[in-house]
Design an enzyme around this catalytic site. Structure first.
Site, PDB file in Angstrom:
ATOM      1  N   HIS A   9     -23.786  16.047 -34.585  1.00 38.69           N
ATOM      2  CA  HIS A   9     -24.548  15.894 -33.340  1.00 38.69           C
ATOM      3  C   HIS A   9     -23.663  15.323 -32.222  1.00 38.69           C
ATOM      4  CE1 HIS A   9     -28.266  15.095 -30.983  1.00 38.69           C
ATOM      5  NE2 HIS A   9     -27.545  14.080 -30.512  1.00 38.69           N
ATOM      6  N   GLU A  10     -22.999  14.224 -32.519  1.00 41.62           N
ATOM      7  CA  GLU A  10     -22.178  13.578 -31.496  1.00 41.62           C
ATOM      8  C   GLU A  10     -20.955  14.414 -31.148  1.00 41.62           C
ATOM      9  OE1 GLU A  10     -23.480  11.274 -29.952  1.00 41.62           O
ATOM     10  OE2 GLU A  10     -25.050  10.705 -31.378  1.00 41.62           O
ATOM     11  N   HIS A  45     -21.826  16.642 -28.188  1.00 45.77           N
ATOM     12  CA  HIS A  45     -21.701  15.951 -26.893  1.00 45.77           C
ATOM     13  C   HIS A  45     -20.233  15.767 -26.517  1.00 45.77           C
ATOM     14  CE1 HIS A  45     -25.938  15.184 -26.787  1.00 45.77           C
ATOM     15  NE2 HIS A  45     -25.943  14.309 -27.783  1.00 45.77           N
TER      16      HIS A  45
END
Length: 443
Positions: free
Chosen positions: A18-19, A22
């Site tokens: 997920h990170e 980003h």
């Protein structure tokens, strides 16, 4: 302890994915990334490469990517920025670039299953044999939706709400879109057709078994627990139980009833082993706690079909399974908000770690399948239009695109406070469900 550690590692993988979304899009957009953290709280590990500090923190329930211009005070990101720094500040980017950076996290979680499930299918998956067989009921759980509707062992389902079904898998898939609706099952009972109905408040989102309808299960021993009466008496894996105390046994589901009727007294078990019959005397023991069931320490043999796919077939099967999981998750959310699914079905971090930890101790296909399932949950949850979640930021950006100006700071602060309250309420509910399920045997 091993389950806990394995669960945390698998959860960490999902947070990292997920990170990473980003982080990667921020870097591609020229935004300066100050911190990349797995977990929250005190640092356990920290190292700086280039302009970014990479950290592993003590609370393994999430993570974050902190970019220049997001505030926080540390590293001087609240200090006045130079023109060069402004060009690399998240806050100074166009709304479309900011939207791309924010959306990249949950999108990575949704893309991840498309990448790993084909690997699971190429390695090979063990699927319960009954899934491809006709949906014939072997046992009906007492006081279940299926029991109240009038199902009986031996009933074979031929249609659901007018749609023909031929397998357990097909019936379960058909039930996903019917959750929260009345279910009309057309059943073949010893050659006689009849219709059995269930009210919209049924528990059928997770398939026939959640209705208390279980597949046929032969009384064949698949596992013998060490130190339990069955092992001491000489029961072996592969034995088929034919009778207990002279009472015939036709399926695995007969065992519990007959054993409990004996109230702990020794019982004669007639077994079939290698074409021969033998009789063993077994004295059941009572489980922990007053009123617990009597046990002998055996598990059923689960027939399964091992399937391995070629590369192209694995890609198709992985994509189909991913889309099926996304659809199931969206239907569950829709039915939850409509009140057709109980909030007791919401699980928290304890449930997630348990599921992941148990899968991590099986095989690579199971590990990848559970990672895919949890990744989809994480991705969709983060797209909820709730401030402090990625979906909340995307919601703000949508207003900015439509209005051609950002919402006022005051409006955003109020929305953030409301979002924080909603998230805290959701976390309290999830933890409550976890605690009730783990420590008090709740569903």
């Amino acid at each position: 302890m091993l389950t806990l550690f394995a669960g945390i590692v698998m959860l960490g993988i999902l947070v990292f994915i997920h990170e990473l979304g980003h982080f990667a899009v921020a870097k591609l957009s020229g935004v300066k990334v100050l911190k990349f953290s797995l977990g929250f709280g005190p640092r356990l590990f920290s190292r700086t490469w280039g302009e970014t500090e990479y950290m592993i923190c003590a609370v393994p329930l999430g993570g974050y990517v902190q970019m220049l211009g997001e505030g926080g005070g540390e590293n001087g990101e609240d200090a006045p920025l130079t023109e060069e720094e402004k060009a690399r500040s998240f806050a100074e980017q166009s709304v479309l670039r900011r939207t791309g950076i924010v959306a990249a996290g949950p999108l990575m979680n949704l893309i991840f299953p498309f990448l790993i499930l084909p690997v699971a299918f190429m390695v090979g998956v063990n699927l319960p044999a009954y899934l491809d067989s006709a949906p014939c009921v072997g046992y009906v759980v007492a006081d279940s939706d299926g029991g109240r509707a009038g199902f009986q062992p031996g009933d074979c389902i031929v249609a659901l709400n007018g749609e023909e079904v031929s397998t357990w898998t097909g019936t379960n898939k058909s039930m996903i879109g019917q959750a929260g609706s009345e279910l009309d099952f057309t059943v073949d009972r010893q050659g006689r057709p009849l219709t059995l109905s269930m009210a919209p408040e049924n528990n059928g989102l997770e398939g026939l078994q959640s209705l208390g309808l279980l597949p046929e299960q032969a009384a064949t021993v698949g596992g013998v627990a060490p130190g339990m009466p069955a092992q001491a008496a000489g029961v072996e894996v592969g034995d088929r139980i034919i009778a207990i105390g002279g009472e015939p046994v036709s399926s695995w589901y007969d065992l519990k009833r007959i054993i409990q009727q004996g109230k702990g007294d020794p019982q004669d078990f007639t077994l079939e082993r290698g074409g021969e019959r033998l009789t063993l005397s077994i004295k059941p023991v009572q489980g922990d706690g007053d009123g617990s069931d009597y046990l002998i320490g055996i598990a059923p043999h689960q027939e399964s079909n091992f399937k391995r796919f070629g590369p192209l077939a694995a890609i198709r099967a992985g994509a189909d399974r991913t889309l099926e999981l996304i659809d199931l998750t969206l239907v569950f959310i829709q039915k939850l908000f409509a009140g057709h699914v109980s909030s007791k079905n919401i699980g928290g971090p304890i449930t997630v770690v348990q599921i992941a930890g148990q899968a991590a101790q099986t095989d690579i296909s199971s590990i990848l399948s559970v990672l895919a399932f949890l990744s989809i949950q994480l991705g969709i949850l983060n797209l909820f239009p709730i401030p402090i979640l990625d979906g909340g930021h995307l919601f703000f950006n949508l207003f900015e695109i439509v209005l051609r100006r950002p919402l006022s700071l005051r409006v955003r602060e109020i929305a953030q406070q409301i979002g924080l309250v909603l998230i805290i309420m959701l976390m309290v509910l999830a933890f409550y469900n976890d605690i009730v399920r783990v420590f008090f045997g709740g569903q």
